[in-house]
Write an enzyme that holds these catalytic residues in place. Structure first.
Site, PDB file in Angstrom:
ATOM      1  N   SER A 161       0.810  -1.211   0.000  1.00 51.32           N
ATOM      2  CA  SER A 161       0.000   0.000   0.000  1.00 51.32           C
ATOM      3  C   SER A 161       0.852   1.274   0.000  1.00 51.32           C
ATOM      4  O   SER A 161       1.495   1.591  -0.993  1.00 51.32           O
ATOM      5  CB  SER A 161      -0.960  -0.036   1.192  1.00 51.32           C
ATOM      6  OG  SER A 161      -1.921   0.975   1.107  1.00 51.32           O
TER       7      SER A 161
ATOM      8  N   ASP B 281       9.894   5.702 -10.417  1.00 51.63           N
ATOM      9  CA  ASP B 281       9.489   6.332 -11.677  1.00 51.63           C
ATOM     10  C   ASP B 281      10.238   7.630 -11.941  1.00 51.63           C
ATOM     11  O   ASP B 281      10.544   7.963 -13.093  1.00 51.63           O
ATOM     12  CB  ASP B 281       7.983   6.597 -11.677  1.00 51.63           C
ATOM     13  CG  ASP B 281       7.178   5.346 -11.991  1.00 51.63           C
ATOM     14  OD1 ASP B 281       7.795   4.267 -12.128  1.00 51.63           O
ATOM     15  OD2 ASP B 281       5.940   5.444 -12.103  1.00 51.63           O
TER      16      ASP B 281
ATOM     17  N   LYS C 158      -0.744  -4.389  -3.015  1.00 48.88           N
ATOM     18  CA  LYS C 158      -2.039  -3.868  -2.568  1.00 48.88           C
ATOM     19  C   LYS C 158      -2.178  -2.438  -3.075  1.00 48.88           C
ATOM     20  O   LYS C 158      -1.723  -1.495  -2.456  1.00 48.88           O
ATOM     21  CB  LYS C 158      -2.162  -3.925  -1.046  1.00 48.88           C
ATOM     22  CG  LYS C 158      -3.586  -3.704  -0.558  1.00 48.88           C
ATOM     23  CD  LYS C 158      -3.620  -2.630   0.486  1.00 48.88           C
ATOM     24  CE  LYS C 158      -5.074  -2.346   0.854  1.00 48.88           C
ATOM     25  NZ  LYS C 158      -5.409  -0.937   0.802  1.00 48.88           N
TER      26      LYS C 158
END
Length: 438
Positions: free
Chosen positions: A303, A314, A328
């Site tokens: 999460s 990224d 998740k």
């Protein structure tokens, strides 16, 4: 073969009549030629619900009141959606609010459901579960010898909670173990320290986030400043440890990511309702001052941990090391109801800045490093030139370095943690390479 015709009880007849009348009126009002059935309530399914309700009321071995049956029906609706949606009664709702503050009673594990069993997402640091040896990925099949198959997640969590000092036996199935085994754990008050930090080596800092709480972002910024100050204002590298971090508050994940980013999207969400679509961006401040970062993740990183790892990956702001994360990537919204009840409902999915969905995929590390036991080998008796009697001096005004010099003190965790060792070695390599380029 014995057959018996079951009669509707008066309360069920009223329920069935009310449901049928409501559905019939809505269907009649909305029916249009050649129009899709979108928005119409399913008449046949609601009739089936009323019939099942009646059969339970008449034939179940024990008498069950209407309130219990209807609450169980609501719980079943939520449980059947996904492992993270749930119906919260007043106590569950209160517990959820307490958990985000970092102090609650229990064992200290983040859990979910898998194939009807309780699955450990991650044990929380410095809790009874972690000290007893519970690991991420464990399947709990019994609680005090009571099978968890058929239990709802809330019921299982409720069983694991209790008074401090009271023991509970968890029967666990673990990958690599030939048969189930028991772990006895004593319950305790769980006080989670969200952020911990320390110096691993000169110029290299370590920050561990155990769980994302409301103030985790501020605590990470303070830890960075503290580590830099202890190293004369500058760090050569930083390790951010998110292993076995089950997640927590979304805003905390955004704040932690923002501590290392100066611009760009951190995370965004997409769902069916307008207010489920959110987009979070970094501000121009950079408390980390561009220090090289390695982020450690594993299958217990879930999460909010995956949001941070995905954002830094990224933006190429950090090197992600370890093993694949949990996956998740769904957003749960708490929707308060009447009488101190609430729905915890999955309303959206997380996406990394490059548009990758985390759900059921997780974050794949840039460098895979499996957990391993590290054993330091005894080097035996060795000699160096400086140990030899009558050796020549260095000639550069440098002190001799005989083998008899005391070994440098090494952090205890660093001695046994293979992934942490690899992360530190990588940071040192990057530091050397950067100096060579300059």
């Amino acid at each position: 073969m014995i057959s018996k015709r079951l009669k509707f009880s008066p309360s069920v007849r009223h329920l069935a009549f009310a449901v049928t009348a409501l559905v019939s009126s809505l269907a009649f009002a909305e029916a249009e030629p050649n129009q899709p059935l979108k928005g119409r309530l399913p008449l046949q399914e609601l009739r089936t619900f009323a019939e099942v309700f009646d059969r339970i009321k008449v034939a179940y071995v024990e008498n069950v009141d209407d309130k219990t049956l209807l609450e169980n029906a609501i719980k079943g609706m939520l449980t059947g959606l996904d492992p993270h949606s749930a119906y919260l009664d007043p106590k569950d709702f209160e517990d959820l609010q307490i958990n985000t503050t970092g102090e609650f009673g229990g064992l200290g594990i983040e859990v979910g459901m898998e194939n009807g069993f309780v699955k450990v997402i991650a044990p929380i640091d410095d809790t009874p579960a972690q000290r007893a040896g519970v690991e991420a990925g464990d399947l709990i099949i019994k609680l005090d010898q009571k099978p968890v198959k058929g239990m709802g997640l809330n019921e299982a969590v409720e069983m694991m909670r209790g008074k401090p000092g009271e023991p509970i036996t968890l029967t666990i199935v673990r990958e690599g173990s030939s048969k189930p085994f028991d772990i006895v754990i004593k319950r305790d008050i769980i006080k989670v320290q969200s952020v911990k930090s320390k110096a691993l080596d000169e110029g290299y800092g370590y920050i561990r986030i155990t769980q994302f709480q409301i103030d985790s972002g501020d605590e990470v910024v303070s830890a960075i400043k503290k580590l830099a100050k202890a190293n004369k204002g500058k760090l050569n590298g930083l390790i951010l440890d998110l292993r076995n971090n089950p997640g927590g508050v979304l805003q905390a994940a955004v704040d932690v990511s923002d501590a290392f980013l100066k611009k760009g999207v951190i995370v965004y969400t997409k769902g069916r309702i307008p207010n489920s679509e959110l987009r979070f961006k970094a501000d121009e401040k950079d408390p980390s001052n561009g220090v090289p970062v390695v982020v450690l993740i594993n299958s217990g990183s879930a999460s909010a941990s995956e949001i941070v790892a995905g954002a830094l990956q990224d933006h190429k702001r950090a090197i992600i090391m370890g093993t694949d994360s949990f996956g998740k990537g769904s957003v749960q919204t708490v929707l308060p109801l009447n009488n101190q009840r609430a729905l915890k409902l999955t309303t959206a999915l997380y996406y990394t800045p490059n548009g990758r969905s985390i759900q059921a995929q997780g974050i794949e590390p840039d460098i895979t490093v499996d957990r391993a036991k590290v054993t330091k080998l005894d080097q035996g008796v060795t000699y160096k030139e400086a140990d030899l009697q009558g050796h020549l001096n260095n000639g550069n005004d440098l002190k001799d370095k005989p083998n008899a010099l005391k070994a440098k003190k090494v952090d205890k965790q660093l001695e046994s943690d293979n992934q942490l060792q690899q992360a530190l070695s990588l940071l040192k390599g990057l530091s050397i390479a950067n100096k060579a380029v300059k």
